[in-house]
Design a protein around this motif. Structure first.
Motif, PDB file in Angstrom:
ATOM      1  N   UNK A   1     -29.081  38.261  17.656  1.00  0.00           N
ATOM      2  CA  UNK A   1     -29.408  39.195  18.739  1.00  0.00           C
ATOM      3  C   UNK A   1     -29.536  38.449  20.066  1.00  0.00           C
ATOM      4  N   UNK A   2     -30.143  37.273  20.021  1.00  0.00           N
ATOM      5  CA  UNK A   2     -30.235  36.465  21.234  1.00  0.00           C
ATOM      6  C   UNK A   2     -28.850  36.079  21.740  1.00  0.00           C
ATOM      7  N   UNK A   3     -27.972  35.707  20.816  1.00  0.00           N
ATOM      8  CA  UNK A   3     -26.608  35.324  21.190  1.00  0.00           C
ATOM      9  C   UNK A   3     -25.882  36.475  21.867  1.00  0.00           C
ATOM     10  N   UNK A   4     -26.038  37.681  21.323  1.00  0.00           N
ATOM     11  CA  UNK A   4     -25.362  38.848  21.897  1.00  0.00           C
ATOM     12  C   UNK A   4     -25.876  39.142  23.308  1.00  0.00           C
ATOM     13  N   UNK A   5     -27.191  39.066  23.479  1.00  0.00           N
ATOM     14  CA  UNK A   5     -27.761  39.335  24.796  1.00  0.00           C
ATOM     15  C   UNK A   5     -27.352  38.257  25.794  1.00  0.00           C
ATOM     16  N   UNK A   6     -27.339  37.011  25.369  1.00  0.00           N
ATOM     17  CA  UNK A   6     -26.923  35.930  26.263  1.00  0.00           C
ATOM     18  C   UNK A   6     -25.460  36.077  26.667  1.00  0.00           C
ATOM     19  N   UNK A   7     -24.635  36.538  25.739  1.00  0.00           N
ATOM     20  CA  UNK A   7     -23.226  36.772  26.075  1.00  0.00           C
ATOM     21  C   UNK A   7     -23.104  37.887  27.106  1.00  0.00           C
ATOM     22  N   UNK A   8     -23.890  38.927  26.936  1.00  0.00           N
ATOM     23  CA  UNK A   8     -23.857  40.042  27.889  1.00  0.00           C
ATOM     24  C   UNK A   8     -24.330  39.594  29.267  1.00  0.00           C
ATOM     25  N   UNK A   9     -25.322  38.725  29.298  1.00  0.00           N
ATOM     26  CA  UNK A   9     -25.807  38.194  30.572  1.00  0.00           C
ATOM     27  C   UNK A   9     -24.719  37.389  31.267  1.00  0.00           C
ATOM     28  N   UNK A  10     -23.998  36.559  30.487  1.00  0.00           N
ATOM     29  CA  UNK A  10     -22.917  35.758  31.057  1.00  0.00           C
ATOM     30  C   UNK A  10     -21.814  36.645  31.622  1.00  0.00           C
TER      31      UNK A  10
ATOM     32  N   UNK B   1     -20.965  30.779  35.510  1.00  0.00           N
ATOM     33  CA  UNK B   1     -21.722  30.438  34.314  1.00  0.00           C
ATOM     34  C   UNK B   1     -23.035  31.206  34.266  1.00  0.00           C
ATOM     35  N   UNK B   2     -23.494  31.464  33.049  1.00  0.00           N
ATOM     36  CA  UNK B   2     -24.766  32.171  32.881  1.00  0.00           C
ATOM     37  C   UNK B   2     -25.912  31.234  33.227  1.00  0.00           C
ATOM     38  N   UNK B   3     -26.812  31.689  34.095  1.00  0.00           N
ATOM     39  CA  UNK B   3     -27.982  30.899  34.445  1.00  0.00           C
ATOM     40  C   UNK B   3     -29.215  31.702  34.069  1.00  0.00           C
ATOM     41  N   UNK B   4     -30.078  31.100  33.303  1.00  0.00           N
ATOM     42  CA  UNK B   4     -31.294  31.796  32.931  1.00  0.00           C
ATOM     43  C   UNK B   4     -32.111  32.083  34.191  1.00  0.00           C
TER      44      UNK B   4
ATOM     45  N   UNK C   1     -26.366  44.740  32.703  1.00  0.00           N
ATOM     46  CA  UNK C   1     -25.620  45.840  32.083  1.00  0.00           C
ATOM     47  C   UNK C   1     -25.652  47.087  32.955  1.00  0.00           C
ATOM     48  N   UNK C   2     -26.774  47.313  33.642  1.00  0.00           N
ATOM     49  CA  UNK C   2     -26.844  48.455  34.549  1.00  0.00           C
ATOM     50  C   UNK C   2     -25.806  48.332  35.654  1.00  0.00           C
ATOM     51  N   UNK C   3     -25.620  47.104  36.152  1.00  0.00           N
ATOM     52  CA  UNK C   3     -24.643  46.899  37.225  1.00  0.00           C
ATOM     53  C   UNK C   3     -23.209  46.933  36.710  1.00  0.00           C
ATOM     54  N   UNK C   4     -22.994  46.422  35.509  1.00  0.00           N
ATOM     55  CA  UNK C   4     -21.645  46.391  34.952  1.00  0.00           C
ATOM     56  C   UNK C   4     -21.144  47.776  34.596  1.00  0.00           C
ATOM     57  N   UNK C   5     -22.063  48.607  34.119  1.00  0.00           N
ATOM     58  CA  UNK C   5     -21.667  49.924  33.633  1.00  0.00           C
ATOM     59  C   UNK C   5     -22.173  51.026  34.544  1.00  0.00           C
ATOM     60  N   UNK C   6     -22.068  50.800  35.844  1.00  0.00           N
ATOM     61  CA  UNK C   6     -22.472  51.821  36.803  1.00  0.00           C
ATOM     62  C   UNK C   6     -21.695  53.100  36.543  1.00  0.00           C
ATOM     63  N   UNK C   7     -22.400  54.206  36.595  1.00  0.00           N
ATOM     64  CA  UNK C   7     -21.823  55.490  36.200  1.00  0.00           C
ATOM     65  C   UNK C   7     -21.149  56.159  37.386  1.00  0.00           C
ATOM     66  N   UNK C   8     -19.813  56.085  37.424  1.00  0.00           N
ATOM     67  CA  UNK C   8     -19.046  56.767  38.470  1.00  0.00           C
ATOM     68  C   UNK C   8     -18.333  57.999  37.923  1.00  0.00           C
ATOM     69  N   UNK C   9     -18.706  58.410  36.717  1.00  0.00           N
ATOM     70  CA  UNK C   9     -17.969  59.491  36.059  1.00  0.00           C
ATOM     71  C   UNK C   9     -18.123  60.820  36.766  1.00  0.00           C
TER      72      UNK C   9
END
Length: 401
Positions: free
Chosen positions: A111-120, A140-143, A225-233
């Motif tokens: 789960x940590x790996x998945x979230x870190x990938x999404x952050x990157x 690069x992903x920066x904490x 994720x909120x910024x990546x998947x902004x709802x323009x529908x």
């Protein structure tokens, strides 16, 4: 004296409000994109600090890249080498969404790996849309590279007027910064609950059976994720031809037409406020939904404003006829270059003009757009008693009251 600076923020928002003559108070609302901050806003923040003044309140209205990106860079800079004091920041992050119980169980490694990938992915997406050129380090992903993480690192007074909880409109009690009175119009608890439900739905759509907890990875992943998947529908491009000879006639026929209102969950979570300083009343509506603004203005009994920053860059779904009738003002601000969704919509502007045709008005555009060109019409200016002020996109527009 009240001064408002509307910065060139591409399709986004960035406003600096300065109030008073001596020992000025400064309210910063959104910071546009990284370029907005670096090319325009930062030099003004430095000047404020050089005058031994500070940002008394910084508001990041909601998590959309055109409002938050420059704020991330600003706080990152200020953390590295503090160049200006900030009394308080208003910003609703993952930790302020309260409707879902957050477990104390630890995340599994997968789960940590998945979230870190999404952050990157989110970091890469954000920088790609913020600058013409980006460095390898920026991809690069920066904490701790989100706004929420940076506010915690810098130990800012975050949502202090709300005891560290969410910025949410629960009652109509005003908030004071010395003599400045602020009424919070949006969001309410329902809008924030819908925002969190959207986030959980996004996790489930990815088939991530997470136990939602207080791990800081959730804060970062949520924001990106909120910024990546902004709802323009729900965006509707105006069907009024900006080139048509019949455009003005068709436009005026649309004054009382009701279009579907904005249903974007991100926009609904916007922090919208009324600022009152002495007798001056300023409305800054972020991307808020029209229904909540109408209800709140009626509840607090406010009308006739000195300046209105029109919601969602002048989208027709955020200013219906009823709201336009409640936004009686002499000055209307439209912040957008028109490149995204062709904002502002002409129907929004004609509704605002028709709602108060006798009063002399000014329309402010920080960029020349196809829509601003329509309202250069001498016929329309004479009929609806307004003047148009258009920026060149290379410097802020300054409005003094």
């Amino acid at each position: 004296m009240v001064q408002i600076k509307m910065y060139p923020a591409k399709n986004g928002d960035c406003f600096l409000i300065s109030l008073g003559e001596i020992e000025k108070k400064h309210i910063l609302i959104d910071c546009g994109y990284i370029d907005t901050y670096e090319n325009f806003l930062k030099r003004d923040l430095v000047k404020i600090a050089e005058c031994n003044e500070k940002i008394n309140l910084m508001i990041v209205t909601h998590i959309d890249s055109d409002h938050i990106s420059g704020a991330i860079k600003f706080i990152e800079d200020n953390n590295k080498n503090k160049f200006i004091e900030i009394d308080e920041v208003w910003f609703n992050a993952y930790r302020h969404l309260q409707s879902f119980k957050k477990d104390e169980d630890e995340l599994q490694e997968i789960e940590k790996d998945l979230l870190e990938r999404e952050i990157a992915l989110g970091k890469s997406h954000l920088n790609r849309y913020n600058r013409d050129e980006i460095t390898k380090d920026e991809i690069s992903a920066k904490q701790g590279s989100t706004l929420g993480a940076l506010l915690l690192q810098g130990n800012y007074n975050w949502n202090g007027k709300f005891n560290g909880g969410p910025v949410v409109s629960k009652d109509n009690k005003p908030i004071y910064i010395d003599e400045i009175k602020i009424n919070l119009l949006s969001p309410d608890e329902d809008k924030l609950n819908k925002l969190e439900a959207k986030w959980v739905k996004e996790l489930k759509k990815k088939k991530w059976n997470f136990t939602i907890n207080k791990n800081e990875l959730f804060d970062d992943a949520y924001e990106y994720m909120q910024m990546m998947y902004e709802d323009d529908s729900n965006i509707t491009v105006s069907d009024i031809s900006r080139q048509s000879q019949e455009g003005t006639k068709i436009l005026e026929e649309s004054i009382e037409i009701e279009f579907p209102i904005d249903e974007s969950v991100n926009n609904g979570s916007s922090i919208a406020i009324l600022i009152k300083s002495n007798e001056t009343k300023l409305l800054f509506l972020a991307d808020a939904h029209p229904n909540i603004i109408i209800d709140k203005l009626r509840e607090i009994g406010e009308e006739n404003f000195d300046l209105v920053k029109v919601s969602h860059h002048g989208s027709l779904k955020n200013t219906n006829y009823e709201l336009a009738s409640n936004l009686q003002s002499t000055k209307y601000l439209f912040s957008t270059n028109g490149f995204k969704h062709l904002h502002p919509d002409p129907q929004t502007i004609i509704k605002l003009l028709a709602a108060n045709p006798m009063c002399e008005k000014q329309l402010y555009f920080n960029y020349k757009t196809e829509t601003s060109n329509i309202f250069e019409s001498t016929e329309l200016q004479n009929k609806y008693n307004y003047k148009i002020i258009t920026g060149n996109g290379e410097m802020p527009i300054v409005i003094e009251l």
